[in-house]
Design a protein around this motif. Sequence first.
Motif, PDB file in Angstrom:
ATOM      1  N   ARG A   1       0.837  -1.208   0.000  1.00 45.79           N
ATOM      2  CA  ARG A   1       0.000   0.000   0.000  1.00 45.79           C
ATOM      3  C   ARG A   1       0.870   1.256   0.000  1.00 45.79           C
ATOM      4  O   ARG A   1       0.665   2.168  -0.798  1.00 45.79           O
ATOM      5  N   VAL A   2       1.832   1.315   0.888  1.00 44.69           N
ATOM      6  CA  VAL A   2       2.684   2.501   1.006  1.00 44.69           C
ATOM      7  C   VAL A   2       3.557   2.675  -0.241  1.00 44.69           C
ATOM      8  O   VAL A   2       3.780   3.789  -0.704  1.00 44.69           O
ATOM      9  N   ALA A   3       4.013   1.581  -0.809  1.00 40.89           N
ATOM     10  CA  ALA A   3       4.890   1.663  -1.981  1.00 40.89           C
ATOM     11  C   ALA A   3       4.147   2.031  -3.259  1.00 40.89           C
ATOM     12  O   ALA A   3       4.721   2.679  -4.140  1.00 40.89           O
ATOM     13  N   ASN A   4       2.877   1.656  -3.388  1.00 46.26           N
ATOM     14  CA  ASN A   4       2.199   1.768  -4.682  1.00 46.26           C
ATOM     15  C   ASN A   4       1.032   2.740  -4.769  1.00 46.26           C
ATOM     16  O   ASN A   4       0.553   2.999  -5.871  1.00 46.26           O
ATOM     17  N   LYS A   5       0.529   3.228  -3.661  1.00 48.58           N
ATOM     18  CA  LYS A   5      -0.664   4.083  -3.741  1.00 48.58           C
ATOM     19  C   LYS A   5      -0.288   5.546  -3.506  1.00 48.58           C
ATOM     20  O   LYS A   5       0.313   5.875  -2.487  1.00 48.58           O
ATOM     21  N   PRO A   6      -0.660   6.422  -4.446  1.00 51.97           N
ATOM     22  CA  PRO A   6      -0.304   7.845  -4.312  1.00 51.97           C
ATOM     23  C   PRO A   6      -0.805   8.483  -3.016  1.00 51.97           C
ATOM     24  O   PRO A   6      -0.128   9.329  -2.444  1.00 51.97           O
ATOM     25  N   GLU A   7      -1.981   8.066  -2.526  1.00 56.40           N
ATOM     26  CA  GLU A   7      -2.517   8.673  -1.308  1.00 56.40           C
ATOM     27  C   GLU A   7      -1.688   8.329  -0.068  1.00 56.40           C
ATOM     28  O   GLU A   7      -1.857   8.918   0.988  1.00 56.40           O
ATOM     29  N   TYR A   8      -0.771   7.370  -0.204  1.00 60.14           N
ATOM     30  CA  TYR A   8       0.118   6.998   0.896  1.00 60.14           C
ATOM     31  C   TYR A   8       1.533   7.534   0.687  1.00 60.14           C
ATOM     32  O   TYR A   8       2.464   7.140   1.375  1.00 60.14           O
ATOM     33  N   SER A   9       1.707   8.448  -0.264  1.00 58.96           N
ATOM     34  CA  SER A   9       3.053   8.905  -0.626  1.00 58.96           C
ATOM     35  C   SER A   9       3.798   9.556   0.534  1.00 58.96           C
ATOM     36  O   SER A   9       5.011   9.525   0.573  1.00 58.96           O
TER      37      SER A   9
END
Length: 141
Positions: A28-36
């Motif tokens: 999630r952290v590596a691939n989702k922009p909202e977790y950038s």
Amino acid sequence: MTGFRHGHRPRGGPPTPTYSSWRSMRIRVANKPEYSEVEIDPRWDSFSNFIFDMGERPDGATLDRIDGRLGYTKSNCRWASPTAQSRNKVKQCGVVWAKQQEKWKTHIGMGGKSIHLGYFADWWDAMCARKSAENKYWRSA
């Protein structure tokens, strides 16, 4: 081969729920922009450290960040039921900026569903609508 030492990702078998939560957090952290802007404690690069800090995932629970503005750390994470996690998430994100409408969007979770409360030009008006909905939906539940 590190993943095999702890027994949570056995050869030829499915990973355990605890391992799946750890892996999902990292993806999630590596691939989702909202977790950038969300960071993971560097200790948790190792699954062994993660399970040492968090323990086994209880049945029916998922990994929850207590404060959604902060990262994945021992002091900010817990195992929580979907209801507790949803309410925690909604408290953090019940008012969000909707780019396309250029307004504040307000919603609340109830019974596993998200109830849209409206769009507001002013953040304060959106928060007031949100607080009113909390009293209406959550106090009666």
